[in-house]
Design a protein around this motif. Structure first.
Motif, PDB file in Angstrom:
ATOM      1  N   LEU A 126       3.649  -9.168  10.582  1.00  0.00           N
ATOM      2  CA  LEU A 126       2.796  -9.919   9.517  1.00  0.00           C
ATOM      3  C   LEU A 126       2.886 -10.625   9.288  1.00  0.00           C
TER       4      LEU A 126
ATOM      5  N   VAL B  70      -0.651 -12.818   9.169  1.00  0.00           N
ATOM      6  CA  VAL B  70      -1.466 -13.336   7.949  1.00  0.00           C
ATOM      7  C   VAL B  70      -1.692 -14.790   8.277  1.00  0.00           C
TER       8      VAL B  70
ATOM      9  N   ALA C  49       6.769  -1.096  10.455  1.00  0.00           N
ATOM     10  CA  ALA C  49       5.503  -1.004  10.121  1.00  0.00           C
ATOM     11  C   ALA C  49       4.410  -0.760  10.882  1.00  0.00           C
TER      12      ALA C  49
ATOM     13  N   LEU D  32       0.675  -1.545  12.443  1.00  0.00           N
ATOM     14  CA  LEU D  32      -0.698  -1.686  12.087  1.00  0.00           C
ATOM     15  C   LEU D  32      -1.812  -1.001  12.744  1.00  0.00           C
TER      16      LEU D  32
ATOM     17  N   VAL E 136      -2.130  -0.925   6.930  1.00  0.00           N
ATOM     18  CA  VAL E 136      -1.064  -1.650   7.336  1.00  0.00           C
ATOM     19  C   VAL E 136      -0.468   0.094   6.431  1.00  0.00           C
TER      20      VAL E 136
ATOM     21  N   VAL F 136       3.673   0.638   5.865  1.00  0.00           N
ATOM     22  CA  VAL F 136       4.908  -0.114   5.851  1.00  0.00           C
ATOM     23  C   VAL F 136       5.860   0.627   4.959  1.00  0.00           C
TER      24      VAL F 136
ATOM     25  N   TYR G 105      -1.386   0.404   3.092  1.00  0.00           N
ATOM     26  CA  TYR G 105      -1.864  -0.949   2.933  1.00  0.00           C
ATOM     27  C   TYR G 105      -2.913  -1.788   3.251  1.00  0.00           C
TER      28      TYR G 105
ATOM     29  N   THR H 268      -5.839  -4.333   4.296  1.00  0.00           N
ATOM     30  CA  THR H 268      -5.509  -5.867   5.306  1.00  0.00           C
ATOM     31  C   THR H 268      -5.591  -7.123   3.992  1.00  0.00           C
TER      32      THR H 268
ATOM     33  N   GLU I  54      -3.915  -6.624   1.177  1.00  0.00           N
ATOM     34  CA  GLU I  54      -3.309  -6.652   0.326  1.00  0.00           C
ATOM     35  C   GLU I  54      -1.962  -7.426   0.738  1.00  0.00           C
ATOM     36  N   LEU I  55      -2.246  -7.201   2.337  1.00  0.00           N
ATOM     37  CA  LEU I  55      -1.070  -8.257   2.825  1.00  0.00           C
ATOM     38  C   LEU I  55      -0.409  -9.823   2.675  1.00  0.00           C
TER      39      LEU I  55
ATOM     40  N   LEU J 102       1.716  -8.412  -0.335  1.00  0.00           N
ATOM     41  CA  LEU J 102       3.394  -7.376   0.009  1.00  0.00           C
ATOM     42  C   LEU J 102       3.949  -8.539   0.761  1.00  0.00           C
ATOM     43  N   LEU J 103       3.128  -9.322   1.060  1.00  0.00           N
ATOM     44  CA  LEU J 103       4.446 -10.249   1.957  1.00  0.00           C
ATOM     45  C   LEU J 103       5.396 -11.464   0.922  1.00  0.00           C
TER      46      LEU J 103
END
Length: 178
Positions: free
Chosen positions: A12, A16, A89, A91, A123, A125, A166, A168, A170-171, A174-175
């Motif tokens: 992920l 990104v 995770a 996608l 996504v 997770v 989540y 997209t 927000e990725l 999140l990470l």
């Protein structure tokens, strides 16, 4: 076609940063005609959940092989954030170039190219609460695949945890906050 691509948090992060992701071996899951035929009942939502769960299980397999892969490719270790937690995770994306692979399993498809971040719908997770079960599943997945009933139960414990959804956009957040 809507596909469910198994991933890891490191993958992920690459999505990104690189704006696209290549599924490992091009493998993804979808509601295929073969999957529909294998269920006597079930609407599209229920069949999509089957494909999602298969992708989540494949994510455990990716996590189990991540240590070996990172040892072979130092560049991957430096490209992904250090010390990402062990979480499944998946996608969800709309992809055009898909080939069904019923010879592998009812929901398996092959992607012919990378998945662009613009094609990603969402996504899924694991939450932090699933980490212990996912770690145990990582250790047990090979034995489970070989029919060990205790290992199958251990992997099932991880599969019992629902994945969080989540968007997209927000990725990156999140990470960042893992």
């Amino acid at each position: 076609m809507r596909v469910y691509v198994p991933a890891t948090l490191a993958m992920l992060a690459q999505l990104v940063s690189g704006r696209e992701l290549r599924a490992v071996n091009g493998t993804a899951f979808a509601v295929t005609p073969t999957l529909r035929e294998s269920y006597a009942e079930g609407d599209d939502e229920e069949l999509a959940d089957v494909a999602l769960r298969e992708a989540a299980l494949a994510s455990v397999r990716l996590l189990a092989g991540a240590g070996d892969e990172a040892d072979r490719d130092v560049a991957d270790r430096t490209a992904a954030p250090a010390e990402l937690p062990p979480r499944r995770a998946v996608l969800v994306a709309e992809v055009d170039d898909v080939k069904a692979r019923p010879d592998l399993d009812d929901a398996v498809v092959r992607l012919t190219g990378p998945v662009a971040i613009d094609d990603v719908i969402a996504v899924y997770v694991d939450n932090e609460a699933a980490e212990e079960a996912v770690l145990a599943a990582i250790d047990a997945i090979d034995a489970a695949d070989l029919g060990d009933e205790d290992a199958e139960l251990t992997v099932g414990d991880a599969q019992d945890h629902d994945l969080a959804w989540y968007a997209t956009q927000e990725l990156p957040f999140l990470l960042e906050f893992l």
